[in-house]
Each structure stands twice: as C-alpha cells, then as structure tokens.
Design an enzyme around this catalytic site. Structure first.
Site, PDB file in Angstrom:
ATOM      1  N   ARG A  58       0.822  -1.209   0.000  1.00 47.20           N
ATOM      2  CA  ARG A  58       0.000   0.000   0.000  1.00 47.20           C
ATOM      3  C   ARG A  58       0.855   1.258   0.000  1.00 47.20           C
ATOM      4  O   ARG A  58       0.518   2.246  -0.652  1.00 47.20           O
ATOM      5  CB  ARG A  58      -0.957  -0.027   1.197  1.00 47.20           C
ATOM      6  CG  ARG A  58      -2.111  -0.979   0.975  1.00 47.20           C
ATOM      7  CD  ARG A  58      -2.954  -1.241   2.194  1.00 47.20           C
ATOM      8  NE  ARG A  58      -4.059  -2.122   1.828  1.00 47.20           N
ATOM      9  CZ  ARG A  58      -4.858  -2.720   2.693  1.00 47.20           C
ATOM     10  NH1 ARG A  58      -4.683  -2.541   3.990  1.00 47.20           N
ATOM     11  NH2 ARG A  58      -5.840  -3.509   2.264  1.00 47.20           N
ATOM     12  N   TYR A  72      -6.123  -1.342  -6.820  1.00 45.54           N
ATOM     13  CA  TYR A  72      -5.541  -2.550  -6.223  1.00 45.54           C
ATOM     14  C   TYR A  72      -4.890  -2.280  -4.872  1.00 45.54           C
ATOM     15  O   TYR A  72      -4.759  -1.146  -4.444  1.00 45.54           O
ATOM     16  CB  TYR A  72      -4.609  -3.276  -7.180  1.00 45.54           C
ATOM     17  CG  TYR A  72      -3.377  -2.598  -7.732  1.00 45.54           C
ATOM     18  CD1 TYR A  72      -2.839  -1.431  -7.227  1.00 45.54           C
ATOM     19  CD2 TYR A  72      -2.728  -3.196  -8.814  1.00 45.54           C
ATOM     20  CE1 TYR A  72      -1.696  -0.863  -7.761  1.00 45.54           C
ATOM     21  CE2 TYR A  72      -1.574  -2.626  -9.355  1.00 45.54           C
ATOM     22  CZ  TYR A  72      -1.067  -1.467  -8.820  1.00 45.54           C
ATOM     23  OH  TYR A  72       0.073  -0.920  -9.351  1.00 45.54           O
ATOM     24  N   GLU A  73      -4.523  -3.374  -4.205  1.00 48.68           N
ATOM     25  CA  GLU A  73      -4.022  -3.354  -2.821  1.00 48.68           C
ATOM     26  C   GLU A  73      -5.032  -2.717  -1.863  1.00 48.68           C
ATOM     27  O   GLU A  73      -4.668  -2.043  -0.906  1.00 48.68           O
ATOM     28  CB  GLU A  73      -2.670  -2.619  -2.722  1.00 48.68           C
ATOM     29  CG  GLU A  73      -1.628  -3.074  -3.701  1.00 48.68           C
ATOM     30  CD  GLU A  73      -1.358  -4.562  -3.653  1.00 48.68           C
ATOM     31  OE1 GLU A  73      -1.769  -5.233  -2.682  1.00 48.68           O
ATOM     32  OE2 GLU A  73      -0.746  -5.088  -4.592  1.00 48.68           O
ATOM     33  N   GLY A  74      -6.301  -2.965  -2.124  1.00 49.21           N
ATOM     34  CA  GLY A  74      -7.367  -2.389  -1.320  1.00 49.21           C
ATOM     35  C   GLY A  74      -7.868  -1.119  -1.962  1.00 49.21           C
ATOM     36  O   GLY A  74      -7.189  -0.094  -1.926  1.00 49.21           O
TER      37      GLY A  74
END
Length: 590
Positions: free
Chosen positions: A294, A433-435
């Site tokens: 993140r 992406y990555e949350g």
C-alpha cells in the site's frame, strides 16, 4: 514524449534538509550522508532515464503475450530486468543475511519513485517480489527463508501475492481455494485466483506465489484463511529447480493500463504448497505484504503524477497558442507559449505543489517504517494510522494530477503518441488494487482512528499543534501556519462528528469516510509544506547560494496553502451533512 529527468535535487532536499535523516538517530541512518545517498540516487536516476523510461511506451504498445502457457514480456524488458538485478537494485533494503544490501527503506523508496515514474508496469515485477520477500522474511520458517529468500532478493526468482478470486475481492472470507494437507507436511492447493500481477513472465527462473487458501475443517470466514508458498517450479533441497508445479496461467487480462505487466488468471490444480506461519493465521502474514504494498502503491500515484508533470511542463513551455492577456511576451513568434496563460499556470501549480508535498509525505512515511523496524512503537503507531491516507489520498490525487497534465496538452493529450494517456491509464489502477481507496477510507475511519484508544491520532494532532505553536510568532511562516492550523481544526471537527454520531448511526461515519481520508491527506501535505517552508526560509536567511531553489520552494508551498488546503472546509461540510443525503434513495430508485 519528453525524456525523464530524475528529481535529484528535490529528493536530496527532502531527505537531508527537511527530514535530516542522517541526524534522526535511526539505526543505519548515520551512514546516509548527502554524498552517499547522492551517488546512489544519481545512479538510480540514470537507470530510470536511460533504461526504464525508453521502455515505457514500448511496454504499453506491445503488452504481454501468452504463448503455449508461457508469458512473454515486451521487447527489452528482460535486458532491463537483468540491469536491475546485476546492479543489486532489487535487494537495496533487503537483509544482508540473504544477499541484500541492508540499506534503509527510505533510500529504497526514493529510488522506487524514480524507477516507477520512468516505467511503472516494469517495476511491478520487482516490487511484488519485494513484498513477497517481506512476508516470508517476517513469517516464514528459517528453512523457508534459507530456501527462497536469497534468489528472491536478487530477483532470479520473482514473487506474487494471490488473494482475489472471481467471486471475492475485498471480502476474503468468501474465498474458496482449498489446501488439502498431505502426509509429508505439504499441502495440495486447488482453486483459481484472478488479477495476479506479475503472475508469470520470462524474466526469472522461477515465480514464488504466495497464495491464500482454506484448510478443510478450519474456522469459517477470514479466521480460516492460511498462507502458502506455491512455487512455479518445485525447489529441491539443494536449491536446484525440480519439476513444474501443478499451476498454470489461464489467461492474461486485457486491461486499461499497465500493459507491460502480466496480469494473470492463475489456476491451481493440486499444486504443492508450503504453509507460512500458523494454520488459519494467513491474513496476518499476508498483511505484512499488503501494508508494504500500500505504501508502494501510494508512491506509484506520486510517480505517475511526477512523470506526467514533466511532460506537461515541457509542452507548456514549447507550444505556442494565443497571446498573454497582459501583453505580448514572445513578439518574435506567432503566438506566446502556453505557460503564459493563468489557467495553464493553475494546472501546472496544482501538479507541482501536490508532487513536491507528496514526495515529503511519502519519504516521511518511509522514515517512520525504518524507525518502526528498529522498535520505535510511536513510529509504528503513526505509520499504521497514515498508511490508508498515503495509499488512498496519493493515488486519488496522483490520478487527478496525471489527468491535469494530460489537459495541458489539449487534444494532443488524447493522442497516444504524446504519452500522456499512458500516465493516466497506468495511474488509474493504483486507486483500485491493494485495497480499493474506498476500503482504505473505511479502514481509516472504522479501525485506525480508534486504534489503541485513539492514541495515534491524538499524537498526530499534538504534532501539528506543537509545530504551529512553535512558529506562531514567525511572520514569514504565517502563510503556512495559519492555513495549517485551520485545516487541522477541520480534521479534529470531523473526528468529533464521527465520535458523536458514529455509534448511534454507523452510516454517518462511513458516508463521510472518503472525505475524511482526503481531509487528512490535505492536512498531511499542509504539514509537509510547512516543514519544507521552515527549512527554505532558514536557508535564505543564511545567504545560501541556491537562492532560486528555495524561493521557488516557498512560492510553490504558498500556492498549496492558499489554493489547495482550503479544500478541508469542503470535506468537513460534506462529512457533517451525515448519512441522510447519501442513503436517501431506496436501491430501486437509482
């Protein structure tokens, strides 16, 4: 498309003048002198400019291909990957025990900004490997670390993270991939994962997949998830590669951007896997990778804005269109350059003030990571609080700034040959992406604000308050302190609204979560600019020989404080409107 120019002067300013890393007391930082980091960053910048940037448009145009089960990367990617590997860049901040160079994460982050700005899709292969390395390093057994990490540090073997399935993304409790235990202690992994970046390619000998799966009979939901190492090729006890594992690439996804990165559908058909850490504790191990990722993705938002800005600035100085309203500025030409026009200046200043503030924010965060790795609990608390802000705010605004850069070009920004479209398309994925950023905002409001009884967020407010008090009598700092104080009060008022309303009506908090994340991000950049202004004013008072740099820094900071930071008032007003405007319609009414 303009050549990439490494921002070496600004990186040095942030690291050594604003953050003063060599004097911070963090283990290993005393060696981070300007001479040393300058040499490292200069060499990294050369690779970004001369090796990676020229491949950016090639990767976008050619993309990856799947041929007889093997993924082929764009022309020139493998040679560039070898250049990174041979220079030791892939292991810059990795553990020397496994072949890394043991440098601070902050230095690797500065290098990463340049490399990602030059070629984001390419750098994802090494970036994902670093994340997988970190997860194994933190949670793997000694035997697993000895077997896998040395060649992951060198990127002879690359890594991935496998979370998402066709029916579940954010809600990992729904995942169906199974891990059947075997008598020899291994597991048979079966299932399908999608959106797997760098899932397969032709640049490394092996791919080490980290796969989330459920062991039959385990707890329901996320409490039953375990993490497994599933290599493309089985690794023998002597470190040599054995037979191909029972996994394959089902297809390559056709994407809006990052075409040079292979985004794969991965099929696991009874593949041999090795449990990482404890059974049913896989999310904890995976989040070691996710949290690092993140921060890296936040840096991607910054990097794409920075790369696009360089193109927009060059174009605005070169392209002639119309005359300045205050009088002709280029009489020898048929028209004046675009940069004379106030609205073009506005777009460029939006970009410049965001990029330079975000650079401080990202590197400040990386310094906190280094401090946390050496046992500083307060730094660990602060970076945990700020991670969703770094990821969500920097990627939302990074995409916005890349679009602003495209706008400077007018119609030419929409034409592929100028390269602006690629920055916009590549930056877009960083918000997802990555949350996804909405999830980052929910994490910030729903978990991080209340963490440890609110101790980290109170420490953040105290930091801002103390800084403002320290400089309240300094007239030169007034354009920075007054807006920062007002923005911080907006942030505190938003937090108070959540405390007063969130328990009785959770939607009142969650409906304002994205606004809160942006409000928080603006305060962080306001603090960044105030910190940098303090340094610039001090240097000018000393009679520095680099007067133009510091005067430009101050003018850029004043722009942010005057034109961007007031957005906190808008975000607060939205938050205080509560959930009713957001939730007013029944689903059928949309």
């Amino acid at each position: 498309m303009p050549a990439y120019v490494p921002p070496l002067r600004d990186l040095s300013f942030v690291l050594h003048e604003a953050l003063e890393i060599e004097n911070s007391g963090i283990a290993g930082y005393d060696e981070m002198t300007p001479d040393f980091t300058g040499q490292v960053l200069e060499e990294a910048g050369k690779i970004a400019r001369d090796v990676l940037a020229p491949l950016n448009i090639i990767g976008d145009e050619q993309g990856c291909t799947l041929e007889n089960g093997v993924v082929r990367t764009p022309e020139g990617f493998k040679a560039a990957f070898d250049t990174l590997r041979e220079g030791g860049w892939t292991g810059l901040d990795c553990d020397p025990e496994y072949g890394g160079q043991g440098m601070p994460y902050a230095l690797a982050a500065a290098v990463g900004e340049m490399h990602s700005a030059a070629n984001m899709a390419f750098m994802m292969y090494a970036g994902l490997t670093h994340g997988a390395y970190s997860a194994i390093h933190a949670h793997g057994s000694d035997a697993q670390k000895a077997k896998f990490l040395p060649k992951m540090v060198t990127c002879e073997w690359t890594g991935t993270m496998n979370l998402t399935e066709p029916h579940c993304g954010t809600d990992l409790g729904l995942l169906r991939t199974k891990a059947e235990p075997q008598e020899d202690g291994t597991y048979k992994i079966s299932g399908q994962k999608i959106f797997i970046s760098a899932g397969d390619h032709d640049m490394s000998e092996n791919v080490i997949h980290l796969v989330l799966a459920k062991i039959p009979g385990g707890p329901e939901g996320v409490k039953g998830i375990s993490l497994f190492i599933v290599p493309k090729f089985i690794v023998n006890d002597d470190g040599s590669l054995g037979e191909r594992n029972a996994l394959s690439v089902g297809k390559l996804e056709e994407k809006m951007g990052i075409h040079g990165n292979a985004t794969c559908v991965m099929n696991y058909d009874g593949a041999t896997g090795y449990l990482v850490g404890e059974a049913h504790k896989g999310l904890r191990a995976m989040f070691t990778m996710m949290n690092e990722a993140r921060l890296g993705v936040g840096m991607q938002g910054l990097s794409q804005a920075a790369g696009a800005y360089q193109g927009a600035l060059a174009y605005a100085k070169d392209r002639i269109q119309g005359r300045a309203v205050t009088g002709v500025e280029a009489p020898e030409k048929a028209a004046d350059p675009l940069i004379v026009h106030p609205d073009v200046r506005r777009m460029l200043m939006d970009q410049k003030s965001f990029i330079e503030g975000a650079r401080f924010f990202a590197l400040w965060g990386s310094v906190m990571i280094d401090a946390a790795h050496h046992g500083d609990e307060s730094a660990d608390d602060m970076i945990s609080l700020l991670t969703p802000v770094l990821k969500g705010f920097l990627t939302d605004k990074g995409y916005e700034m890349a679009t602003q850069a495209q706008q400077v070009f007018g119609g030419h920004g929409y034409i592929e040959e100028w390269g602006m479209s690629q920055f916009v398309r590549d930056a877009r994925i960083a918000m997802i992406y990555e949350g996804a950023n909405g999830v980052q905002a929910l994490d910030l409001v729903g978990r991080k604000l209340a963490a440890k009884g609110g101790k980290p967020v109170m420490a953040f407010f105290e930091m801002i308050t103390s800084f403002c008090k320290e400089h309240r009598e300094d007239e030169a700092m007034k354009p920075f302190i007054d807006p920062l104080k007002a923005a911080s009060k907006d942030l505190q008022a938003a937090g108070m609204f959540f405390m007063q309303n969130g328990m009785k009506n959770p939607n009142a908090a969650l409906a304002g979560s994205t606004d809160f994340m942006h409000l928080f991000g603006h305060v962080c950049l306001g603090y960044a600019w105030a910190r940098m202004a303090k340094v610039a004013l001090g240097k000018l008072a000393e009679g520095t020989g680099d007067k133009a740099f510091y005067e430009t820094k101050l003018a850029t900071g004043r722009y942010y404080m005057a034109r961007q930071l007031p957005a906190t008032g808008m975000h607060l007003a939205r938050i205080q409107s509560g959930a009713e405007p957001v939730m007013a319609l029944d689903a059928e009414a949309f």
